[in-house]
Design a protein around this motif. Structure first.
Motif, short mmCIF file in Angstrom:
data_model
loop_
_atom_site.label_atom_id
_atom_site.label_comp_id
_atom_site.label_asym_id
_atom_site.label_seq_id
_atom_site.Cartn_x
_atom_site.Cartn_y
_atom_site.Cartn_z
N GLU A 82 -43.16 43.61 -57.86
CA GLU A 82 -42.36 42.32 -58.59
C GLU A 82 -42.81 41.18 -57.93
N VAL A 83 -42.63 41.35 -56.48
CA VAL A 83 -43.08 39.77 -55.84
C VAL A 83 -44.28 40.59 -55.43
N GLU A 84 -45.51 38.78 -56.08
CA GLU A 84 -46.61 38.42 -55.22
C GLU A 84 -45.97 38.00 -54.45
N LEU A 85 -47.19 39.29 -53.53
CA LEU A 85 -47.77 39.01 -51.66
C LEU A 85 -48.41 38.41 -51.88
N SER A 86 -48.87 37.01 -50.42
CA SER A 86 -50.25 37.07 -50.14
C SER A 86 -49.84 36.83 -48.37
N HIS A 87 -50.74 36.35 -47.79
CA HIS A 87 -51.46 36.47 -46.00
C HIS A 87 -51.73 34.82 -45.67
N MET A 88 -51.64 34.70 -44.93
CA MET A 88 -52.21 33.37 -44.99
C MET A 88 -52.49 33.09 -42.87
N TYR A 89 -52.99 32.31 -42.57
CA TYR A 89 -52.97 32.24 -40.73
C TYR A 89 -52.07 31.30 -41.02
N ALA A 90 -51.32 30.89 -39.80
CA ALA A 90 -50.28 29.72 -39.61
C ALA A 90 -51.53 28.54 -39.65
N ASP A 91 -52.49 29.17 -38.73
CA ASP A 91 -52.58 27.36 -38.88
C ASP A 91 -53.17 27.27 -40.46
N ASN A 92 -53.75 27.89 -40.62
CA ASN A 92 -54.08 27.18 -42.40
C ASN A 92 -53.46 26.70 -43.32
N GLY A 93 -52.02 27.78 -43.03
CA GLY A 93 -50.73 27.56 -43.71
C GLY A 93 -50.22 26.14 -43.20
N ALA A 94 -50.35 25.62 -42.18
CA ALA A 94 -50.40 24.34 -41.90
C ALA A 94 -50.68 23.05 -43.08
N MET A 95 -52.65 23.27 -42.77
CA MET A 95 -53.45 22.43 -43.65
C MET A 95 -52.26 22.79 -45.11
N GLN A 96 -52.48 24.05 -45.32
CA GLN A 96 -52.40 23.61 -46.80
C GLN A 96 -50.30 23.37 -47.07
N LEU A 97 -49.83 23.52 -46.52
CA LEU A 97 -49.03 22.92 -45.99
C LEU A 97 -48.74 20.78 -46.77
N VAL A 98 -49.88 20.19 -46.28
CA VAL A 98 -49.52 19.19 -46.16
C VAL A 98 -51.32 19.09 -47.19
N ARG A 99 -51.61 19.35 -47.75
CA ARG A 99 -52.45 19.75 -48.53
C ARG A 99 -51.77 19.71 -50.18
N ALA A 100 -51.55 20.85 -49.78
CA ALA A 100 -51.03 21.25 -51.83
C ALA A 100 -49.67 21.96 -51.75
N PRO A 101 -48.69 21.53 -51.73
CA PRO A 101 -47.43 22.02 -50.46
C PRO A 101 -46.47 23.10 -52.20
N LYS A 102 -46.76 21.94 -53.08
CA LYS A 102 -46.50 23.24 -54.09
C LYS A 102 -47.37 24.39 -54.62
N GLN A 103 -48.05 25.09 -54.07
CA GLN A 103 -49.00 26.44 -54.24
C GLN A 103 -47.55 27.41 -53.64
N PHE A 104 -46.76 26.58 -52.64
CA PHE A 104 -45.46 28.01 -52.33
C PHE A 104 -44.60 27.83 -52.69
N ASP A 105 -43.80 29.50 -52.81
CA ASP A 105 -42.32 29.05 -53.31
C ASP A 105 -41.97 29.69 -51.92
N VAL A 106 -41.80 31.02 -51.63
CA VAL A 106 -41.35 31.24 -50.34
C VAL A 106 -42.27 31.79 -48.84
N ILE A 107 -42.36 31.09 -47.66
CA ILE A 107 -43.12 31.74 -46.58
C ILE A 107 -42.64 32.53 -45.72
N TYR A 108 -42.49 33.20 -45.25
CA TYR A 108 -42.21 34.12 -43.93
C TYR A 108 -42.37 34.09 -43.10
N THR A 109 -42.34 33.42 -41.67
CA THR A 109 -43.04 33.81 -40.24
C THR A 109 -42.11 33.64 -39.68
#
Ligand code: NAD
Length: 367
Positions: free
Chosen positions: A215-242
Motif C-alpha cells: 500500500e505504500v508508494e515507494l520512491s528512491h532518490m540520490y541523497a544529494d538530489n534529496g537535499a536539493m528537493q528538501l529546500v526546493r519543494a519540501p512538501k513533496q515528501f511524507d516519510v524519508i528513510y536514509t
C-alpha cells in the motif's frame, strides 16, 4: 492490566524546566482523558554525575530497559565542560541509545502555519509542511571499521568505512514503512547508489521490504538530489528513510525549514519488546540552553511534542496525539509566543509555564 510505564529523565538546564511542563500535560491526559501512566523519574547527564559520579547510573539504565517509553529532557552545561570524556553528560545519552539499541531515529519536520514566516524559505513552501525523516542510527560510516588516522608514504591518511548489513538496512526500513502506513503511505529512500555499493544494497533491500507493504508508494532518490528537493519543494515528501550520515545532515536541514529549535521533537525506536511495543526514547532536539536556564524563557513545545510522539508511536493513542498537536497549533495561531518565537522585540513573550497554561486551556476547549 497494568498501566503503560514511562520513565522521565529531565537531565540538566532547561531539560528540567520543560519536563516539569510535560508532567502537567501528562496529568491532564490522566484527569481528562483517563490515560493513566505509571510515571517514574530519575537522573541523567550532569544531574546524575553530581549525585553518582557517572552520567547514567546502572539502576537507571536497567529501568530504561524495562519501561514502555523513556522521555528525556536535555543534558550538558558549562559546569561539566571540563570533565573527562568518559563521564561527560552526553555519555549518559549515548549509553541509553546504545544499550537500548535504538536504531531508528525519527525526526519530524512540521511547520505550523502560524510560524511559516519563521522559516528561511518562502512561507508558501513550508506552511503545513509535515514530513518525517527516519535515520538509521546505529551503523554506517560513524561506526564502520577500519577507521583511524595512519601514515602512508610519509603522509597522514584519515579512514572511515561505510558498512551496512542487509539486516541493519532491513530493520530500519521496516520501521520506516510502518510509519508510512500510519501517515500518508509515501516513502522515499535516499542513498548514493550511483557511486556507493552500500547504496546499491540499500536500494535493493528497501525494495525487497516494500513487498510486505504494497500500500505504500515507494520512491528512491540520490541523497544529494534529496537535499536539493528538501529546500526546493519540501512538501513533496511524507516519510524519508536514509542512512546514518545522510540522515544526520538531511534531518538537520529539514528541521530548520520549520523555524525554532524550541519546536522540534524526536523519537528513537528499537526492536519490539515482548508486549509488542518498540523500545523507545523521546526527546526534544534542543540542548540544555544554559544561556536561558532558570529564567522561565524556555519553549516547552519541543518536549511536549515529544510526548505527543510517545502517545502515537508507543501507546497507540494517535487520536490524543493529534488532540495535543492541534491544541499547540491553536495556541500558536492565537499568537501565544515564548521569546524564541518572537521576531519583533516589542511583542510580549509568555513564560515557559504560561505557554503550557495556554496549551492546557486549548486542550480543555477540545473536550
Ligand atoms: P542548545 O540547543 O542548548 O541551545 C542553542 C540555542 O537555542 C540557545 O540560544 C538556546 O537558548 C536556544 N534554545 C534551545 N532550546 C530552546 C528552547 N526550548 N526554548 C528557547 N530557546 C531554546 O545548544 P547549545 O547551546 O549548543 O548546547 C548547550 C548544552 O546542551 C551543551 O552542553 C551541549 O552539549 C548540550 N546539548 C545537549 C543535547 C541533548 O541533550 N540532546 C543536544 C544539544 C546540545
Amino acid at each position: 492490566m497494568s498501566n503503560p510505564s514511562l520513565l522521565i529523565l529531565p537531565g540538566d538546564g532547561i531539560g528540567q524546566e520543560v519536563m516539569a511542563e510535560v508532567r502537567r500535560v501528562i496529568d491532564w491526559f490522566g484527569a481528562k482523558r483517563d490515560l493513566q501512566f505509571d510515571v517514574s523519574e530519575d537522573l541523567v547527564g550532569g544531574a546524575a554525575y553530581d549525585k553518582h559520579g557517572v552520567p547514567l547510573h546502572d539502576d537507571t539504565m536497567a529501568k530504561a530497559q524495562e519501561v514502555d517509553a523513556v522521555l528525556l529532557g536535555a543534558v550538558g552545561g558549562p559546569k561539566y565542560d571540563d570533565l573527562d570524556f568518559s563521564v561527560k553528560p552526553e555519555r549518559g545519552l549515548l549509553r541509553l541509545r546504545k544499550e537500548m539499541d535504538l536504531f531508528a531515529n525519527l525526526r519530524p519536520a512540521q511547520c505550523f502555519d502560524a510560524l511559516a514566516d519563521f522559516s528561511s524559505l518562502k512561507p508558501e513552501l513550508v506552511a503545513g509542511l509535515d514530513i518525517m525523516i527516519v535515520r538509521e542510527l546505529t551503523s554506517g560510516v560513524y561506526f564502520g571499521e577500519p577507521r583511524g588516522i595512519h601514515m602512508e608514504d610519509n603522509m597522514r591518511v584519515g579512514v572511515n568505512t561505510q558498512r551496512y548489513t542487509e539486516a541493519e538496512i532491513e530493520r530500519g526500513a521496516r520501521a520506516a514503512f510502518e510509519l508510512a502506513m500510519k501517515r500518508d503511505k509515501k516513502l522515499c529512500s535516499m542513498e548514493k547508489a550511483n557511486v556507493m555499493e552500500s547504496g546499491i544494497l540499500w536500494r535493493d533491500v528497501v525494495t525487497e521490504v516494500h513487498a510486505d507493504y504494497p500500500e505504500v508508494e515507494l520512491s528512491h532518490m540520490y541523497a544529494d538530489n534529496g537535499a536539493m528537493q528538501l529546500v526546493r519543494a519540501p512538501k513533496q515528501f511524507d516519510v524519508i528513510y536514509t542512512d546514518n550520515l545522510f540522515g544526520d545532515i538531511l534531518s538537520d536541514c529539514a528541521a530548520m525549514l520549520t523555524g525554532s529549535l524550541g519546536m522540534l521533537p524526536s523519537a528513537s525506536l528499537g526492536s519490539p519488546m515482548e508486549n509488542g511495543r518498540p523500545k523507545a526514547m523521546y526527546e526534544p532536539v534542543h540542548g540544555s540552553a544554559p544561556d536561558i536556564t532558570g529564567q522561565g524563557k524556555a519553549n516547552p513545545i519541543a518536549c511536549i511534542l515529544s510526548f505527543a510522539m510517545a502517545l502515537r508511536y508507543s501507546f497507540d493513542q494517535g487520536e490524543d496525539a493529534t488532540r495535543l498537536e492541534t491544541a499547540i497549533e491553536k495556541v500558536l495561531a492565537d499568537g501565544v509566543r515564548t521569546g524564541d518565537l518572537l521576531s519583533d522585540e516589542n511583542s510580549t513573550a509568555v513564560s515557559t509555564s504560561g505557554m503550557t497554561d495556554a496549551i492546557l486551556a486549548a486542550l480543555d476547549a477540545s473536550l
